[in-house]
Design a protein around this motif. Structure first.
Motif, short mmCIF file in Angstrom:
data_model
loop_
_atom_site.label_atom_id
_atom_site.label_comp_id
_atom_site.label_asym_id
_atom_site.label_seq_id
_atom_site.Cartn_x
_atom_site.Cartn_y
_atom_site.Cartn_z
N ASN A 164 -41.04 -27.35 21.83
CA ASN A 164 -41.20 -26.46 20.66
C ASN A 164 -40.14 -25.38 20.63
OD1 ASN A 164 -43.61 -27.21 19.14
ND2 ASN A 164 -44.69 -26.89 21.05
N VAL A 201 -36.25 -26.88 20.22
CA VAL A 201 -35.75 -27.32 18.91
C VAL A 201 -35.84 -26.23 17.85
CG1 VAL A 201 -36.28 -29.73 19.40
CG2 VAL A 201 -37.96 -28.32 18.22
N THR A 202 -36.31 -25.04 18.22
CA THR A 202 -36.41 -23.97 17.22
C THR A 202 -35.48 -22.80 17.57
OG1 THR A 202 -38.42 -23.18 18.36
CG2 THR A 202 -38.72 -24.57 16.41
N TRP A 203 -35.86 -21.97 18.55
CA TRP A 203 -35.08 -20.75 18.77
C TRP A 203 -34.36 -20.69 20.11
CZ3 TRP A 203 -37.34 -18.18 22.88
CH2 TRP A 203 -38.71 -18.36 23.09
N GLN A 242 -44.78 -16.04 21.34
CA GLN A 242 -44.92 -16.68 20.02
C GLN A 242 -46.21 -17.50 19.97
OE1 GLN A 242 -42.29 -20.05 19.39
NE2 GLN A 242 -41.92 -19.46 17.27
N ILE A 286 -47.93 -20.78 18.01
CA ILE A 286 -47.51 -21.96 17.26
C ILE A 286 -48.74 -22.68 16.71
CG2 ILE A 286 -46.34 -24.19 17.41
CD1 ILE A 286 -44.67 -23.08 19.66
N ARG A 320 -40.87 -35.37 18.58
CA ARG A 320 -40.09 -36.11 17.59
C ARG A 320 -40.44 -37.59 17.60
NH1 ARG A 320 -38.37 -33.01 13.53
NH2 ARG A 320 -37.33 -31.13 14.29
N ARG A 379 -44.71 -26.17 11.96
CA ARG A 379 -43.38 -25.70 11.56
C ARG A 379 -42.31 -26.77 11.75
NH1 ARG A 379 -41.27 -19.85 13.40
NH2 ARG A 379 -42.95 -19.32 11.97
N LEU A 380 -42.45 -27.58 12.79
CA LEU A 380 -41.42 -28.59 13.08
C LEU A 380 -41.42 -29.72 12.07
CD1 LEU A 380 -41.39 -29.09 16.96
CD2 LEU A 380 -39.87 -27.72 15.54
N ALA A 408 -37.51 -15.39 19.43
CA ALA A 408 -38.75 -15.94 18.88
C ALA A 408 -39.15 -15.19 17.61
CB ALA A 408 -39.87 -15.85 19.91
N HIS A 428 -37.13 -16.18 14.46
CA HIS A 428 -37.22 -17.55 13.93
C HIS A 428 -38.35 -17.66 12.91
CE1 HIS A 428 -38.09 -21.88 13.79
NE2 HIS A 428 -36.77 -21.98 13.96
#
Length: 294
Positions: A100, A103-105, A161, A163, A224, A242-243, A291, A294
């Motif tokens: 998580n 691939v985000t922040w 964060q 999620i 993924r 979010r992803l 975090a 993002h």
């Protein structure tokens, strides 16, 4: 035996090559080989398997390596503690990160560190939280950005964060009930990144309190790939919203209603308790800002 011997042992093991260790330490390969022989003589133990082309540790070498790392880290902390406050923070940190975050922040975090603390060197490991937790306990990692909940007597945790997760599947998947219940989940094909008992944080509590157990589950350790399998109608997946907002917008995935819904997952910055190293504090500060941005 001195710190140079331990440093040579560490980098030969970490890089898997005497030649790479020599390059890293700005030494000749023969000097590295000599230091390894000297430390083996001092410890009366064979650290590397000489029958292999690469620098492969023997079982005894694997057992002793964490102790060498402890000495080197302690030395680094001594230097940091004695340095003037305006001196740049420097250090080497093995950092575990969940997918998580990766691939985000994560890129934002690394950019901040390179800009603000260029002497901090990061070795990244991406993995699911329960694996990162095991490595933290075994000292295979120095720090983690994950959902692990470890005892405060041994580890310090800083919230970073929350999620949101939801159950998702392909709109074409047949026989999906209007409302998912724990009983329904036990009868449906499930796609998951972990076994239910390997979940961490609020998710583990959710599994336990609702007595959820999968009978038909396919395990894949990346979101993924799990989402791709869900899109191909292979089952239902518990995914971070979010992803996969774009896949939901495109109609490739649909969000399902569940009772009870999955609680948000808390990502934490986790480091050894009682170790207030400037390096750890710098990473925590950058992680909080990355975090939040993002």
């Amino acid at each position: 035996m001195n710190l140079r011997h331990l440093e040579t042992f560490f980098w030969a093991a970490r890089l898997g090559s005497f030649a790479k260790a020599a390059q890293k330490l700005n030494a000749t390969q023969s000097a590295v080989s000599m230091r390894i022989q000297e430390i083996e003589g001092r410890l009366n133990a064979m650290l590397f398997d000489r029958s292999q082309r690469n620098a492969r540790l023997t079982p005894e070498g694997s057992r002793l390596l964490p102790y060498a790392e402890e000495v080197l880290l302690a030395y680094q902390r001594l230097i940091e503690a004695a340095a003037p406050h305006d001196q740049q923070v420097a250090g080497y940190v093995r950092l575990g990160v969940t997918e998580n975050v990766a691939v985000t922040w994560l890129a934002g975090l690394i950019k901040m560190l390179k800009s603000e603390h260029p002497l901090i060197q990061i070795e990244l490991e991406i993995g699911v939280s329960h694996v990162l937790e095991e490595k933290l306990i075994a000292r295979g990692l120095d720090m983690a950005l994950a959902a692990c909940e470890l005892p405060p007597s041994k580890f310090h945790s800083t919230p970073l964060q929350s999620i949101d997760f939801r159950w998702m599947c392909s709109p074409e998947l047949p026989d999906v009930p209007d409302i998912l219940t724990p009983e329904a989940l036990s009868e449906l094909p499930i796609l998951s990144v972990t076994r239910e008992w390997q979940a961490r944080g609020s998710h583990l509590k959710w599994f336990t309190e609702n007595k959820i157990h999968y009978r038909n589950v396919t395990i894949c350790n990346t979101f993924r790939t799990t989402a791709s399998m869900a899109i191909d109608c292979l089952g239902l997946a518990q995914l971070p919203v979010r992803l996969f907002q774009e896949e939901v917008k495109q109609g490739l995935l649909r969000i399902l209603r569940a009772e009870p819904e999955i609680p948000p997952l808390q990502i934490l910055a986790i480091r050894p308790a009682g170790d207030d190293s400037p390096v750890y504090r710098a990473i925590e500060s950058a992680a909080l800002r990355a975090a939040a941005a993002h």
